[in-house]
Write an enzyme that holds these catalytic residues in place. Sequence first.
Site, PDB file in Angstrom:
ATOM      1  NE  ARG A  71      -3.355   2.058   3.164  1.00 24.31           N
ATOM      2  CZ  ARG A  71      -2.928   2.975   4.018  1.00 24.31           C
ATOM      3  NH1 ARG A  71      -1.692   2.926   4.488  1.00 24.31           N
ATOM      4  NH2 ARG A  71      -3.728   3.960   4.391  1.00 24.31           N
ATOM      5  N   GLY A 154      16.287 -14.843   0.438  1.00 27.57           N
ATOM      6  CA  GLY A 154      16.310 -15.336  -0.947  1.00 27.57           C
ATOM      7  C   GLY A 154      15.821 -14.248  -1.887  1.00 27.57           C
ATOM      8  CB  ILE A 176       8.117 -14.215  10.456  1.00 26.52           C
ATOM      9  CG1 ILE A 176       8.393 -15.636   9.952  1.00 26.52           C
ATOM     10  CG2 ILE A 176       6.830 -13.656   9.899  1.00 26.52           C
ATOM     11  CD1 ILE A 176       7.477 -16.682  10.573  1.00 26.52           C
ATOM     12  CG  ASP A 177      12.610 -16.885   9.005  1.00 23.73           C
ATOM     13  OD1 ASP A 177      11.588 -17.241   9.618  1.00 23.73           O
ATOM     14  OD2 ASP A 177      12.941 -17.359   7.909  1.00 23.73           O
ATOM     15  CG  MET A 219       7.617 -21.335  11.225  1.00 20.48           C
ATOM     16  SD  MET A 219       6.857 -20.484   9.828  1.00 20.48           S
ATOM     17  CE  MET A 219       6.222 -21.899   8.931  1.00 20.48           C
ATOM     18  N   GLY A 235       8.719 -16.114  29.164  1.00 14.97           N
ATOM     19  CA  GLY A 235       9.148 -16.685  30.446  1.00 14.97           C
ATOM     20  C   GLY A 235       9.344 -18.193  30.380  1.00 14.97           C
ATOM     21  CD  GLU A 272      11.124 -23.557  10.801  1.00 16.82           C
ATOM     22  OE1 GLU A 272      10.147 -24.265  10.533  1.00 16.82           O
ATOM     23  OE2 GLU A 272      11.447 -22.569  10.121  1.00 16.82           O
ATOM     24  NE  ARG A 297      -0.431 -34.402  26.834  1.00 16.46           N
ATOM     25  CZ  ARG A 297      -0.281 -35.481  27.572  1.00 16.46           C
ATOM     26  NH1 ARG A 297       0.887 -36.089  27.656  1.00 16.46           N
ATOM     27  NH2 ARG A 297      -1.298 -35.981  28.254  1.00 16.46           N
ATOM     28  CG  HIS A 303       2.927 -22.402   7.415  1.00 14.76           C
ATOM     29  ND1 HIS A 303       3.398 -23.681   7.577  1.00 14.76           N
ATOM     30  CD2 HIS A 303       3.614 -21.867   6.376  1.00 14.76           C
ATOM     31  CE1 HIS A 303       4.320 -23.920   6.658  1.00 14.76           C
ATOM     32  NE2 HIS A 303       4.479 -22.838   5.926  1.00 14.76           N
TER      33      HIS A 303
HETATM   34  O1  F6P Z   1      11.140 -17.697   5.942  1.00 12.76           O
HETATM   35  C1  F6P Z   1       9.922 -17.690   6.575  1.00 12.76           C
HETATM   36  C2  F6P Z   1       9.504 -19.073   6.949  1.00 12.76           C
HETATM   37  O2  F6P Z   1       8.233 -18.991   7.534  1.00 12.76           O
HETATM   38  C3  F6P Z   1      10.482 -19.840   7.822  1.00 12.76           C
HETATM   39  O3  F6P Z   1      10.357 -19.503   9.180  1.00 12.76           O
HETATM   40  C4  F6P Z   1      10.088 -21.261   7.518  1.00 12.76           C
HETATM   41  O4  F6P Z   1      11.161 -22.152   7.736  1.00 12.76           O
HETATM   42  C5  F6P Z   1       9.753 -21.208   6.070  1.00 12.76           C
HETATM   43  O5  F6P Z   1       9.392 -19.855   5.786  1.00 12.76           O
HETATM   44  C6  F6P Z   1       8.617 -22.095   5.658  1.00 12.76           C
HETATM   45  O6  F6P Z   1       8.472 -21.977   4.295  1.00 12.76           O
HETATM   46  P1  F6P Z   1       7.221 -22.491   3.470  1.00 12.76           P
HETATM   47  O7  F6P Z   1       6.035 -21.690   3.892  1.00 12.76           O
HETATM   48  O8  F6P Z   1       7.585 -22.289   2.065  1.00 12.76           O
HETATM   49  O9  F6P Z   1       7.026 -23.915   3.864  1.00 12.76           O
END
Ligand code: F6P
Length: 373
Positions: A71, A154, A176-177, A219, A235, A272, A297, A303
């Site tokens: 936007r 990328g 988000i990473d 993630m 925490g 992850e 657990r 996602h």
């Molecule tokens: O790069 C963002 C991200 O959400 C990573 O945290 C995760 O490893 C990856 O993309 C997952 O990618 P995709 O949605 O293509 O499976």
Amino acid sequence: MVCGKPPTARSERADRSPHTGCLASTLGYDAKENCFFVAVSPDVGAREDLMKRIAVLTSGGDAPGMNAAIRAVVRTGIHHGWEMYGVRQGYEGLINGNMTPMTARDVSGILQQGGTVLGSARCPDFTTEDGRLKALRALNQNDIEGLVVIGGNGSQSGAHALSEMGFPVVGVASTIDNDLYGSEITIGVDTALNIALEAIDRLKVTASSHQRAFLVEVMGRNCGYLALMSGIAGGAEAVSIPEVETNPEALAQELRSSYQRGKSHAIIVVAEGAKYNADELLHYFDKHRDRLGFQLRATTLGHVQRGGAPGAFDRLLATRLGAAATDTLARGEHGVLMGLLRGEISATPLEEVAGKTKELDMGLWELAEILAK
Ligand code: F6P
């Protein structure tokens, strides 16, 4: 001039419509050298009125706030008097020439929406020179004279490659990473963290009721930022990240000693990308259940973290970065990534950004350990 292998044997040069006035870049074929070339006008982007048609795309994993950035790019471009275009499905759409004009009304009502209205994709074709030449041809055929790329690692490497081929590109830091070099924080991180925190807070409640140990996987690909920060802010009793070798026995000891110190719950946040992610740890704890003395657990957020509506921080960051990217093109500058450095909107050359990842502040790891007591 940049040379590449010809995708076809035919010589070609994009015709320009009269409205463009000045070429930003031209894709041509040099029959003598048997290669394609991109010629850039020496005056490219020297003044904002030289650039008339600008495109924007979102690429890689979506991030909350991408729409706010789109936007801002579109409306700031219109403010500069330009025609704005949106490319669908990231670099895949660029290769296929899948782009449409975008008016100020086309970006109405998207500020508060997660995801990206333009769509996104991971596009292996764009990592090849052939793919990039196809994209350049599509840009030229559509008279596009500048491109804003909203995305993470990328995507910005792709932006750098395009920029190296002579096309005016500006990147906007979004993932988000939070592993992108050139921005202390990227679009989507804050919202993703808040989503992880909501889950951790809820799990703590049920963990306390049952005196249970819980594991939450977040993630972040190969970066432990989301896990570490949500561990600190949530925490957690322990955090497991790719940057630090994890020992499941040590994690079990952390959980045991939490209960011994009088805690009623034990939460481990796992990245992850850690060697022992949720699956590995569950397997290990199950296998050694009798000896370790308790069961875990696990909740994998996956996602869910990416799909949220952007919070105030991400809306504002995305808006400022999107507007700054367009203003950068208007000043005749390109080949840079717009990010946040020391609280200021800053430009970092794409060549410094491409192929690099930002390092995690290990001082925060020590803080997490101290606070977990
Ligand atoms: O790069 C963002 C991200 O959400 C990573 O945290 C995760 O490893 C990856 O993309 C997952 O990618 P995709 O949605 O293509 O499976």
